[in-house]
Write a protein that holds these residues in place. Structure first.
Motif, PDB file in Angstrom:
ATOM      1  N   VAL A 197      69.112  23.479  79.544  1.00 12.86           N
ATOM      2  CA  VAL A 197      68.203  22.217  79.683  1.00 12.86           C
ATOM      3  C   VAL A 197      67.181  22.147  80.687  1.00 12.86           C
ATOM      4  CG1 VAL A 197      68.661  19.803  79.424  1.00 12.86           C
ATOM      5  CG2 VAL A 197      70.265  21.455  78.186  1.00 12.86           C
ATOM      6  N   GLY A 198      66.508  21.884  80.597  1.00 16.40           N
ATOM      7  CA  GLY A 198      65.384  21.558  81.546  1.00 16.40           C
ATOM      8  C   GLY A 198      64.270  21.018  80.693  1.00 16.40           C
ATOM      9  N   ILE A 199      63.163  20.469  82.203  1.00  7.55           N
ATOM     10  CA  ILE A 199      61.966  19.747  80.476  1.00  7.55           C
ATOM     11  C   ILE A 199      61.108  20.853  80.970  1.00  7.55           C
ATOM     12  CG2 ILE A 199      62.327  17.812  81.822  1.00  7.55           C
ATOM     13  CD1 ILE A 199      59.770  18.399  83.909  1.00  7.55           C
ATOM     14  N   GLY A 200      60.054  20.704  79.796  1.00  8.76           N
ATOM     15  CA  GLY A 200      59.250  21.442  79.050  1.00  8.76           C
ATOM     16  C   GLY A 200      58.381  22.403  81.056  1.00  8.76           C
ATOM     17  N   GLY A 201      58.261  23.418  80.536  1.00  7.64           N
ATOM     18  CA  GLY A 201      57.251  24.423  81.851  1.00  7.64           C
ATOM     19  C   GLY A 201      58.412  24.663  83.153  1.00  7.64           C
ATOM     20  N   TRP A 226      67.400  38.717  70.353  1.00  8.99           N
ATOM     21  CA  TRP A 226      66.619  37.207  70.566  1.00  8.99           C
ATOM     22  C   TRP A 226      65.928  36.819  69.162  1.00  8.99           C
ATOM     23  CZ3 TRP A 226      64.937  35.605  76.014  1.00  8.99           C
ATOM     24  CH2 TRP A 226      64.561  35.132  76.148  1.00  8.99           C
ATOM     25  N   PHE A 227      65.769  35.022  69.361  1.00  8.34           N
ATOM     26  CA  PHE A 227      65.459  34.222  68.416  1.00  8.34           C
ATOM     27  C   PHE A 227      64.168  33.104  69.055  1.00  8.34           C
ATOM     28  CE2 PHE A 227      64.837  31.630  64.268  1.00  8.34           C
ATOM     29  CZ  PHE A 227      63.873  31.424  64.061  1.00  8.34           C
ATOM     30  N   CYS A 228      63.398  32.681  68.871  1.00 11.00           N
ATOM     31  CA  CYS A 228      62.432  32.176  69.354  1.00 11.00           C
ATOM     32  C   CYS A 228      62.627  31.108  67.857  1.00 11.00           C
ATOM     33  CB  CYS A 228      61.447  31.685  69.930  1.00 11.00           C
ATOM     34  SG  CYS A 228      60.466  30.460  70.265  1.00 11.00           S
ATOM     35  N   VAL A 229      63.152  29.906  68.276  1.00  8.20           N
ATOM     36  CA  VAL A 229      63.340  28.547  67.327  1.00  8.20           C
ATOM     37  C   VAL A 229      62.347  27.589  67.107  1.00  8.20           C
ATOM     38  CG1 VAL A 229      64.931  27.420  66.385  1.00  8.20           C
ATOM     39  CG2 VAL A 229      65.683  28.995  67.505  1.00  8.20           C
ATOM     40  N   SER A 230      62.388  27.493  68.057  1.00  9.94           N
ATOM     41  CA  SER A 230      61.158  26.264  68.551  1.00  9.94           C
ATOM     42  C   SER A 230      61.059  25.165  66.755  1.00  9.94           C
ATOM     43  CB  SER A 230      59.617  26.611  67.856  1.00  9.94           C
ATOM     44  OG  SER A 230      59.620  28.223  69.164  1.00  9.94           O
ATOM     45  N   ASP A 231      60.272  24.667  66.350  1.00 12.72           N
ATOM     46  CA  ASP A 231      60.576  23.349  65.382  1.00 12.72           C
ATOM     47  C   ASP A 231      61.040  23.825  63.806  1.00 12.72           C
ATOM     48  OD1 ASP A 231      59.431  21.792  67.212  1.00 12.72           O
ATOM     49  OD2 ASP A 231      57.064  22.406  66.680  1.00 12.72           O
ATOM     50  N   ASP A 232      61.217  25.314  63.850  1.00 11.40           N
ATOM     51  CA  ASP A 232      62.158  25.589  62.784  1.00 11.40           C
ATOM     52  C   ASP A 232      63.463  25.882  63.066  1.00 11.40           C
ATOM     53  OD1 ASP A 232      62.242  26.297  59.844  1.00 11.40           O
ATOM     54  OD2 ASP A 232      61.059  28.013  59.732  1.00 11.40           O
ATOM     55  N   TRP A 280      65.625  22.621  69.782  1.00 11.82           N
ATOM     56  CA  TRP A 280      65.049  21.405  69.362  1.00 11.82           C
ATOM     57  C   TRP A 280      65.785  20.597  68.184  1.00 11.82           C
ATOM     58  CZ3 TRP A 280      61.678  18.157  71.743  1.00 11.82           C
ATOM     59  CH2 TRP A 280      60.921  18.710  73.196  1.00 11.82           C
ATOM     60  N   ASN A 281      66.557  20.988  67.787  1.00 10.42           N
ATOM     61  CA  ASN A 281      67.292  20.408  65.779  1.00 10.42           C
ATOM     62  C   ASN A 281      68.561  19.911  66.783  1.00 10.42           C
ATOM     63  OD1 ASN A 281      68.419  20.647  63.309  1.00 10.42           O
ATOM     64  ND2 ASN A 281      69.942  21.710  63.650  1.00 10.42           N
ATOM     65  N   SER A 309      66.608  19.160  75.352  1.00  7.38           N
ATOM     66  CA  SER A 309      67.842  18.368  74.842  1.00  7.38           C
ATOM     67  C   SER A 309      68.489  18.005  75.123  1.00  7.38           C
ATOM     68  CB  SER A 309      66.625  17.972  73.267  1.00  7.38           C
ATOM     69  OG  SER A 309      67.541  16.649  73.139  1.00  7.38           O
ATOM     70  N   THR A 310      69.363  17.364  76.363  1.00  6.75           N
ATOM     71  CA  THR A 310      70.337  17.571  76.335  1.00  6.75           C
ATOM     72  C   THR A 310      71.129  16.722  74.984  1.00  6.75           C
ATOM     73  OG1 THR A 310      70.229  15.449  76.824  1.00  6.75           O
ATOM     74  CG2 THR A 310      70.343  16.441  78.567  1.00  6.75           C
ATOM     75  N   ARG A 311      70.633  16.310  74.413  1.00  7.86           N
ATOM     76  CA  ARG A 311      70.935  15.479  72.978  1.00  7.86           C
ATOM     77  C   ARG A 311      71.730  17.217  72.532  1.00  7.86           C
ATOM     78  NH1 ARG A 311      72.605  12.387  69.776  1.00  7.86           N
ATOM     79  NH2 ARG A 311      71.805  11.783  67.281  1.00  7.86           N
TER      80      ARG A 311
END
Length: 501
Positions: A197-201, A226-232, A280-281, A309-311
């Motif tokens: 976990v960490g902020i962007g960048g 490896w898979f980049c999940v992002s918003d989906d 992000w999910n 997100s820590t959530r």
């Protein structure tokens, strides 16, 4: 919603209007005065485009002005194309070619009809452009010179080589600690998770890549994916991409039960590592469904998640995620100094070094911010320029808001005008998309974004230089070759840079 400024189209129009070809066309069709008027008005409008771009973010009225401008310059571009096409047909007919097919086309009546129709269209476009030009005083746009200096000539400095585009500083200890977590086996469960976990960048993805490619990790796990999940976070898409990563197979047409069976065949009873990058999910139900579909694997199998997100960590049941902090002060300066100064140059500019160290402290150890500002200040020796960065309100507030996007915007604002639309165009690709450099340059060419300085320059060569310049500014990253023997180069954009685009 801001509008794209039509820099490239405006430049193309002015180039055409100033050419000998259109001087001749103006005489031939009796519109020489109109074309000169069009050129003059467009030059006036062009001078306010830079200020319009900045103001439209704060004013819907300015954004509407830009939208009107886009409409009229595209119509003007079509108009000039029709003039040029008609002129080419006339010259072809005059040489006696294809006479049978076109002998009736250029009859006096047809020629007059064309002049009448095009004359009306030309005057209509001039009137619309006049209205747009008259609004410049209302908006108080500050005229600015759009530089025609080639992007490759940054103070006489050529672009860096592609292979030197990305420097990794620090993270040795972080890498070792995460590798230790991944190699811890549990007697209670075969599959477990580690969450970064960490902020962007902060470099979470870079850190995960260092771990993923570590030779010890490669040897320890039977299979790595490896898979980049992002918003989906569609479960079916997730499983499909896990299989693609594991088997290199195209499984687009398979249903979920077939996908699950394939997963079992390839992973059941084997120790595997699955990296889910940029998650992000926060939907617990979706997480539960996706985890249920994964085979248990052999003892020691791991899922490594990176998230801002820590959530997210809490939702998937991780109470103590691995928190990534900013770089240490000495690491931050090492990164910044290597990008802002040429080797051995620091001693020549002690005043800039002092300002730079204050800027670095304000960056809070965020590598993406440090790298962006360092590259932006490269070869800039004016103290006032460095001080303007130090006094930037977004940089001052970084520690309070953890929002680095406004700071990254500085990199865009400092782009040569020719590069702004080339960069913004990349927003059309999905996040984490692997784009071939050669294809991207061809797409820029098709849009009319490439502006050669000399007639004998090839568009592909100029496009390559545009790409190199964006790369040296950290707007592209993760550049790779298909193989060592080929010159097929790919790139990705950091997800925050994609947001900026």
């Amino acid at each position: 919603m801001t509008e794209e400024i039509p820099y490239g189209i405006a430049e193309n129009l002015l180039t055409k209007l100033g050419s000998a070809v259109f001087h001749e066309i103006g005489l031939m069709y009796g519109v020489r005065g109109d074309l000169r008027k069009l050129e003059s008005t467009l030059s006036t409008v062009r001078a306010g485009l830079l200020d319009a771009e900045e103001q439209q973010e704060r004013s819907h009225t300015v954004a509407d002005w830009v939208r009107r401008l886009k409409d009229v310059v595209y119509d003007a571009d079509d108009l000039l194309d029709e003039y040029a096409t008609e002129d080419l047909r006339r010259k072809t007919d005059d040489r006696g070619r294809f006479a049978a097919q076109v002998r009736d086309f250029f009859s006096p009546s047809n020629h007059l009809a064309f002049r009448f129709k095009m004359g009306h269209r030309t005057k209509d476009i001039i009137e619309r452009l006049d209205d747009i030009a008259n609004d410049i005083s209302k908006f108080n746009f500050i005229p600015r010179v759009i530089s025609d200096v080639p992007v490759r000539n940054r103070g006489g400095e050529t672009s860096s080589r592609v292979e030197q585009s990305h420097k990794i500083v620090g993270r040795v200890e972080n890498r070792r600690e995460i590798i230790d977590l991944l190699m811890q086996s549990s007697t209670q469960e075969n599959l477990s998770m580690v969450v970064i976990v960490g902020i962007g960048g902060l470099g979470k993805t870079t850190l995960a890549q260092l771990v993923y490619n570590d030779q010890g990790v490669v040897s320890y796990f039977y299979r790595r994916m490896w898979f980049c999940v992002s918003d989906d976070f569609d479960v079916k898409v997730l499983v499909r991409n896990i299989i693609k990563s594991a088997t290199k197979r195209d499984v687009e047409n398979l249903e979920l039960d077939q996908l699950q069976e394939l997963l079992k065949q390839n992973l059941d009873g084997k120790r595997y590592l699955l990296v889910l990058d940029d998650v992000w999910n926060e939907d617990k139900r979706k997480w539960g469904q996706s985890i249920t579909l994964l085979p248990v694997g052999a003892n020691g199998s791991k899922i490594l998640v990176t998230t801002r997100s820590t959530r997210v960590a809490s939702v998937i049941g991780i109470d103590s995620p691995y928190i990534v902090e900013g770089l240490k002060d000495d690491e931050s300066w090492d990164l910044f100094g290597s990008l802002a100064f040429k080797k051995g140059e620091e001693q020549m500019h002690p005043n800039l070094v002092a300002i730079g160290k204050e800027i670095v402290k304000m960056c809070k150890g965020v590598p993406l911010v440090i790298e962006t500002l360092g590259r932006m200040l490269y070869f800039r020796t004016q103290e006032s320029h460095w001080l303007s960065i130090k006094k930037n309100k977004h940089l001052i507030l970084l520690g309070e808001k953890n929002d680095i996007l406004p700071i990254l915007r500085l990199s865009y604002d400092n782009l040569p005008i020719q590069l702004k639309q080339c960069f913004a165009y990349c927003a059309l690709f999905p996040k984490d998309y692997r784009i071939e450099k050669r294809l991207l340059v061809q797409l820029w060419m098709a849009q009319g974004y490439i502006q050669p300085l000399h007639e004998n320059e090839h568009l592909e060569d100029v496009g390559d230089e545009y790409f190199e310049d964006l790369l040296t500014r950290s707007l592209f990253q993760e550049v790779e070759k298909e193989n060592a023997c080929e010159d097929i180069i790919y790139y990705k954009m950091h997800d925050l840079i994609h947001d900026l685009a």
